[in-house]
Design a protein around this motif. Structure first.
Motif, PDB file in Angstrom:
ATOM      1  N   GLU A  63       0.822  -1.209   0.000  1.00 30.24           N
ATOM      2  CA  GLU A  63       0.000   0.000   0.000  1.00 30.24           C
ATOM      3  C   GLU A  63       0.859   1.264   0.000  1.00 30.24           C
ATOM      4  O   GLU A  63       0.601   2.213  -0.732  1.00 30.24           O
ATOM      5  CB  GLU A  63      -0.915  -0.010   1.236  1.00 30.24           C
ATOM      6  CG  GLU A  63      -2.056   0.967   1.180  1.00 30.24           C
ATOM      7  CD  GLU A  63      -3.162   0.540   0.230  1.00 30.24           C
ATOM      8  OE1 GLU A  63      -4.049   1.369  -0.030  1.00 30.24           O
ATOM      9  OE2 GLU A  63      -3.144  -0.606  -0.260  1.00 30.24           O
ATOM     10  N   ALA A  64       1.884   1.272   0.852  1.00 33.71           N
ATOM     11  CA  ALA A  64       2.807   2.407   0.934  1.00 33.71           C
ATOM     12  C   ALA A  64       4.127   1.899   1.484  1.00 33.71           C
ATOM     13  O   ALA A  64       4.168   0.921   2.237  1.00 33.71           O
ATOM     14  CB  ALA A  64       2.235   3.510   1.820  1.00 33.71           C
ATOM     15  N   PHE A  73      -0.514   5.917   6.157  1.00 32.79           N
ATOM     16  CA  PHE A  73       0.090   5.339   7.356  1.00 32.79           C
ATOM     17  C   PHE A  73      -0.750   5.592   8.599  1.00 32.79           C
ATOM     18  O   PHE A  73      -0.614   4.886   9.600  1.00 32.79           O
ATOM     19  CB  PHE A  73       1.505   5.889   7.544  1.00 32.79           C
ATOM     20  CG  PHE A  73       2.497   5.356   6.547  1.00 32.79           C
ATOM     21  CD1 PHE A  73       3.052   4.095   6.698  1.00 32.79           C
ATOM     22  CD2 PHE A  73       2.860   6.105   5.429  1.00 32.79           C
ATOM     23  CE1 PHE A  73       3.961   3.586   5.779  1.00 32.79           C
ATOM     24  CE2 PHE A  73       3.769   5.613   4.499  1.00 32.79           C
ATOM     25  CZ  PHE A  73       4.318   4.345   4.675  1.00 32.79           C
ATOM     26  N   ASN A  74      -1.626   6.578   8.550  1.00 33.97           N
ATOM     27  CA  ASN A  74      -2.500   6.851   9.688  1.00 33.97           C
ATOM     28  C   ASN A  74      -3.581   5.795   9.869  1.00 33.97           C
ATOM     29  O   ASN A  74      -4.281   5.796  10.885  1.00 33.97           O
ATOM     30  CB  ASN A  74      -3.148   8.234   9.546  1.00 33.97           C
ATOM     31  CG  ASN A  74      -2.317   9.313  10.213  1.00 33.97           C
ATOM     32  OD1 ASN A  74      -1.779   9.099  11.291  1.00 33.97           O
ATOM     33  ND2 ASN A  74      -2.206  10.464   9.582  1.00 33.97           N
ATOM     34  N   THR A  96      -3.939  -5.651   4.510  1.00 37.31           N
ATOM     35  CA  THR A  96      -3.291  -4.590   3.736  1.00 37.31           C
ATOM     36  C   THR A  96      -1.884  -4.411   4.287  1.00 37.31           C
ATOM     37  O   THR A  96      -1.689  -4.343   5.508  1.00 37.31           O
ATOM     38  CB  THR A  96      -4.066  -3.264   3.857  1.00 37.31           C
ATOM     39  OG1 THR A  96      -5.410  -3.461   3.401  1.00 37.31           O
ATOM     40  CG2 THR A  96      -3.413  -2.163   3.038  1.00 37.31           C
ATOM     41  N   LEU A  97      -0.901  -4.325   3.390  1.00 34.75           N
ATOM     42  CA  LEU A  97       0.497  -4.288   3.813  1.00 34.75           C
ATOM     43  C   LEU A  97       1.164  -2.968   3.436  1.00 34.75           C
ATOM     44  O   LEU A  97       1.088  -2.517   2.298  1.00 34.75           O
ATOM     45  CB  LEU A  97       1.268  -5.438   3.150  1.00 34.75           C
ATOM     46  CG  LEU A  97       2.762  -5.538   3.467  1.00 34.75           C
ATOM     47  CD1 LEU A  97       2.987  -5.899   4.935  1.00 34.75           C
ATOM     48  CD2 LEU A  97       3.436  -6.565   2.552  1.00 34.75           C
ATOM     49  N   SER A  98       1.823  -2.354   4.419  1.00 32.70           N
ATOM     50  CA  SER A  98       2.722  -1.229   4.170  1.00 32.70           C
ATOM     51  C   SER A  98       4.072  -1.554   4.787  1.00 32.70           C
ATOM     52  O   SER A  98       4.179  -2.467   5.629  1.00 32.70           O
ATOM     53  CB  SER A  98       2.152   0.073   4.748  1.00 32.70           C
ATOM     54  OG  SER A  98       1.002   0.483   4.025  1.00 32.70           O
ATOM     55  N   ILE A  99       5.094  -0.811   4.393  1.00 37.08           N
ATOM     56  CA  ILE A  99       6.461  -1.121   4.816  1.00 37.08           C
ATOM     57  C   ILE A  99       7.173   0.157   5.246  1.00 37.08           C
ATOM     58  O   ILE A  99       7.018   1.208   4.616  1.00 37.08           O
ATOM     59  CB  ILE A  99       7.229  -1.805   3.666  1.00 37.08           C
ATOM     60  CG1 ILE A  99       6.772  -3.268   3.541  1.00 37.08           C
ATOM     61  CG2 ILE A  99       8.744  -1.732   3.857  1.00 37.08           C
ATOM     62  CD1 ILE A  99       7.273  -3.995   2.327  1.00 37.08           C
ATOM     63  N   ALA A 100       7.961   0.053   6.325  1.00 34.42           N
ATOM     64  CA  ALA A 100       8.787   1.181   6.762  1.00 34.42           C
ATOM     65  C   ALA A 100      10.121   0.645   7.278  1.00 34.42           C
ATOM     66  O   ALA A 100      10.162  -0.362   7.974  1.00 34.42           O
ATOM     67  CB  ALA A 100       8.072   1.981   7.855  1.00 34.42           C
TER      68      ALA A 100
END
Length: 232
Positions: A66-67, A113-114, A222-226
């Motif tokens: 997602e981001a 990210f929120n 849903t997947l995001s990465i940091a």
């Protein structure tokens, strides 16, 4: 008495000054862990303002993300490398929490990210964890969680195989090295959740990709990465 304690603290700091782990200069009053110069001038990526950034591009055509984000650019011999060395190998766990706060403050400006529900750090194998005493990605996750009002899920994604070092491997070799390494203990806890998967440094993205492939088997996830840093 309070004044005396202050003088004593100043005297001790003269004899044994705390050093910034990024540049090795002495910290002055009101500086915490990282000196003010490094705090403002380390190589920030500002990827929280760029949806189509280099980290996001690492996963195009591989896994649906997602981001994606990294706080700093990592260069060999640079200040970020010094910082990460102290964080991972010198026991300075507090660096992770601080960098998590800094990254979390940036990510809180991004509406994607929120919506994060859970933050999952890339796990260490139990043998590596015993050697180091902590998971550096988990310390980073804790700092992020405080700024994003999310929970850290630290014991669900497991590393079942102790892989060899990735340092000198090609991208394909890194990917092969990470196959069947991870498992999810309680997938039902992650159904329909927005998960932020975090690691310390991203190079080829093979570790995050392997983790992401397991996570995305879960319905509605849903997947995001940091990450802390992106190695150019």
């Amino acid at each position: 008495m309070k004044l005396l304690r202050g003088y004593l603290a100043d005297f001790v700091s003269l004899l044994f000054p705390e050093l910034c782990p990024a540049c090795q200069t002495s910290l002055v009053v009101n500086e915490y862990i990282i000196c003010s110069d490094c705090r403002y001038n380390l190589p920030y990526t500002n990827f929280h303002l760029q949806a189509d950034n280099i980290v996001a591009q690492q996963f195009y055509g591989k896994i649906k993300v997602e981001a994606a984000y990294a706080l700093y650019y990592f260069t060999k011999g640079g200040k970020v490398q010094n910082l990460m060395h102290h964080f991972k190998y010198k026991g300075m766990q507090q660096i992770g929490n601080l960098l998590g706060h800094i990254a979390g403050t940036q990510l809180a400006q991004n509406p994607v990210f929120n919506t994060v529900d859970l933050i999952i750090p890339v796990p260490l194998h139990k043998k590596r964890f015993q050697e180091r005493g902590y998971n550096q990605s988990a310390r980073f996750a804790e700092g992020l969680a405080e700024k994003l009002n999310a929970m850290v899920e630290d014991h669900n994604l497991l590393r079942t195989i102790a892989t060899a070092t990735q340092t000198h491997k090609s991208r394909f070799a890194r990917f092969e090295n990470m196959q069947d390494v991870f498992m999810i203990k309680h997938p039902e806890k992650l159904i329909n959740k927005h998960v932020l998967l975090v690691d310390d440094i991203i190079t080829t993205g093979s570790t995050l990709e392997a983790c992401g492939m397991e996570l995305l088997k879960i319905p509605g996830l849903t997947l995001s990465i940091a990450t802390i840093a992106y190695a150019q």
